[in-house]
Design a protein around this motif. Sequence first.
Motif, PDB file in Angstrom:
ATOM      1  N   MET A   1      52.899  36.458  45.158  1.00 28.96           N
ATOM      2  CA  MET A   1      52.651  36.722  44.524  1.00 28.96           C
ATOM      3  C   MET A   1      52.746  36.354  43.115  1.00 28.96           C
ATOM      4  N   ASN A   2      51.757  35.061  42.551  1.00 26.05           N
ATOM      5  CA  ASN A   2      52.383  34.442  40.843  1.00 26.05           C
ATOM      6  C   ASN A   2      51.432  34.854  39.773  1.00 26.05           C
ATOM      7  N   LEU A   3      52.099  34.834  38.823  1.00 20.13           N
ATOM      8  CA  LEU A   3      51.151  34.915  37.746  1.00 20.13           C
ATOM      9  C   LEU A   3      49.542  35.018  37.327  1.00 20.13           C
ATOM     10  N   ARG A   4      49.179  33.599  37.594  1.00 19.06           N
ATOM     11  CA  ARG A   4      47.465  33.528  37.492  1.00 19.06           C
ATOM     12  C   ARG A   4      47.275  34.691  38.785  1.00 19.06           C
ATOM     13  N   GLU A   5      47.550  34.810  40.341  1.00 21.25           N
ATOM     14  CA  GLU A   5      47.009  36.219  40.886  1.00 21.25           C
ATOM     15  C   GLU A   5      47.652  37.225  40.264  1.00 21.25           C
ATOM     16  N   LEU A   6      48.346  37.545  39.683  1.00 22.19           N
ATOM     17  CA  LEU A   6      47.892  39.499  39.172  1.00 22.19           C
ATOM     18  C   LEU A   6      47.066  39.248  37.462  1.00 22.19           C
ATOM     19  N   TYR A   7      46.815  37.952  37.374  1.00 28.59           N
ATOM     20  CA  TYR A   7      45.862  37.752  36.259  1.00 28.59           C
ATOM     21  C   TYR A   7      44.238  37.815  36.669  1.00 28.59           C
ATOM     22  N   ILE A   8      44.452  37.412  37.835  1.00 26.30           N
ATOM     23  CA  ILE A   8      43.001  37.589  38.749  1.00 26.30           C
ATOM     24  C   ILE A   8      42.831  39.306  39.293  1.00 26.30           C
ATOM     25  N   GLU A   9      43.956  39.745  39.394  1.00 25.26           N
ATOM     26  CA  GLU A   9      44.327  41.084  39.578  1.00 25.26           C
ATOM     27  C   GLU A   9      43.735  42.015  38.431  1.00 25.26           C
ATOM     28  N   GLN A  10      44.219  41.844  37.470  1.00 27.22           N
ATOM     29  CA  GLN A  10      43.957  42.278  36.682  1.00 27.22           C
ATOM     30  C   GLN A  10      42.600  42.028  36.300  1.00 27.22           C
ATOM     31  N   LEU A  11      42.066  41.733  35.776  1.00 29.14           N
ATOM     32  CA  LEU A  11      40.188  41.432  35.802  1.00 29.14           C
ATOM     33  C   LEU A  11      39.148  42.083  36.565  1.00 29.14           C
ATOM     34  N   GLN A  12      40.092  41.841  38.218  1.00 28.82           N
ATOM     35  CA  GLN A  12      38.941  42.602  39.109  1.00 28.82           C
ATOM     36  C   GLN A  12      39.632  43.659  38.389  1.00 28.82           C
ATOM     37  N   ASP A  13      40.115  44.438  38.092  1.00 27.81           N
ATOM     38  CA  ASP A  13      40.200  46.066  37.697  1.00 27.81           C
ATOM     39  C   ASP A  13      39.474  46.731  36.197  1.00 27.81           C
ATOM     40  N   ILE A  14      39.481  45.032  35.346  1.00 27.91           N
ATOM     41  CA  ILE A  14      38.727  45.620  34.284  1.00 27.91           C
ATOM     42  C   ILE A  14      37.721  45.552  35.248  1.00 27.91           C
ATOM     43  N   TYR A  15      36.963  44.634  35.380  1.00 33.39           N
ATOM     44  CA  TYR A  15      35.665  44.588  36.341  1.00 33.39           C
ATOM     45  C   TYR A  15      34.719  46.011  36.761  1.00 33.39           C
ATOM     46  N   SER A  16      35.923  46.481  37.472  1.00 37.47           N
ATOM     47  CA  SER A  16      36.181  47.251  38.132  1.00 37.47           C
ATOM     48  C   SER A  16      35.942  48.744  37.278  1.00 37.47           C
ATOM     49  N   ALA A  17      36.261  49.481  36.840  1.00 37.84           N
ATOM     50  CA  ALA A  17      36.101  50.451  35.449  1.00 37.84           C
ATOM     51  C   ALA A  17      35.216  49.831  35.073  1.00 37.84           C
ATOM     52  N   GLU A  18      34.636  48.525  34.174  1.00 35.54           N
ATOM     53  CA  GLU A  18      33.837  48.747  33.464  1.00 35.54           C
ATOM     54  C   GLU A  18      32.088  48.596  34.304  1.00 35.54           C
ATOM     55  N   THR A  19      32.301  48.701  35.570  1.00 32.30           N
ATOM     56  CA  THR A  19      31.041  49.405  36.448  1.00 32.30           C
ATOM     57  C   THR A  19      30.577  50.568  36.732  1.00 32.30           C
ATOM     58  N   GLN A  20      32.289  50.933  36.874  1.00 27.61           N
ATOM     59  CA  GLN A  20      32.307  52.231  37.291  1.00 27.61           C
ATOM     60  C   GLN A  20      31.608  52.949  35.491  1.00 27.61           C
ATOM     61  N   LEU A  21      31.965  52.256  34.724  1.00 25.26           N
ATOM     62  CA  LEU A  21      31.488  52.709  33.269  1.00 25.26           C
ATOM     63  C   LEU A  21      30.678  52.921  33.158  1.00 25.26           C
ATOM     64  N   VAL A  22      29.991  52.301  33.554  1.00 21.46           N
ATOM     65  CA  VAL A  22      28.434  51.523  32.993  1.00 21.46           C
ATOM     66  C   VAL A  22      26.707  53.082  33.829  1.00 21.46           C
TER      67      VAL A  22
END
Length: 166
Positions: A1-22
């Motif tokens: 895994m490189n830094l860009r892939e980690l970044y995308i994974e972090q964004l996916q985590d936030i996106y999932s968190a926000e959609t659950q929170l809605v």
Amino acid sequence: MNLRELYIEQLQDIYSAETQLVDFLHQLSWKARSTGLKQALGNHLDETKGQVDRLKQVFANHSGANPDGHTCQAMKGLVREGKEALDTHGKSEIIDAHLVANASRIEHYEIAAYTTAISIATSLDYKADVELLKESLKQEKAASNDLEKMAGGGIFSQGLHAAAAK
């Protein structure tokens, strides 16, 4: 895994968190007794929908990145705890205190998630992403501050005497 892939994974985590929170914020706003808390939760629901839209814009900046690639287990747990509180204390005098406590934990998780994503985006020189993510972080910090004011303003002691008399 490189830094860009980690970044995308972090964004996916936030996106999932926000959609659950809605979905969850809608439930919380209906259960709150305090008008101020109902309003704060309703306002944050609107902000959260905007944060989901901003995250979609961030994903659009990265071809091949899919926002739906990950489930945020932390938010899943925070939502589960909140639902347990609603089931257990949904009709009691202390429901607003429970809601503020749960919402505060959620806000702190989101602040940490956005702060991390911004740091990685900055390292990768994704300036457009940084600006979008900073807007969401600003809203999360404001929501946390609002909850702290409610807690300091006595929401934890409301209903205390009535509950103690039972």
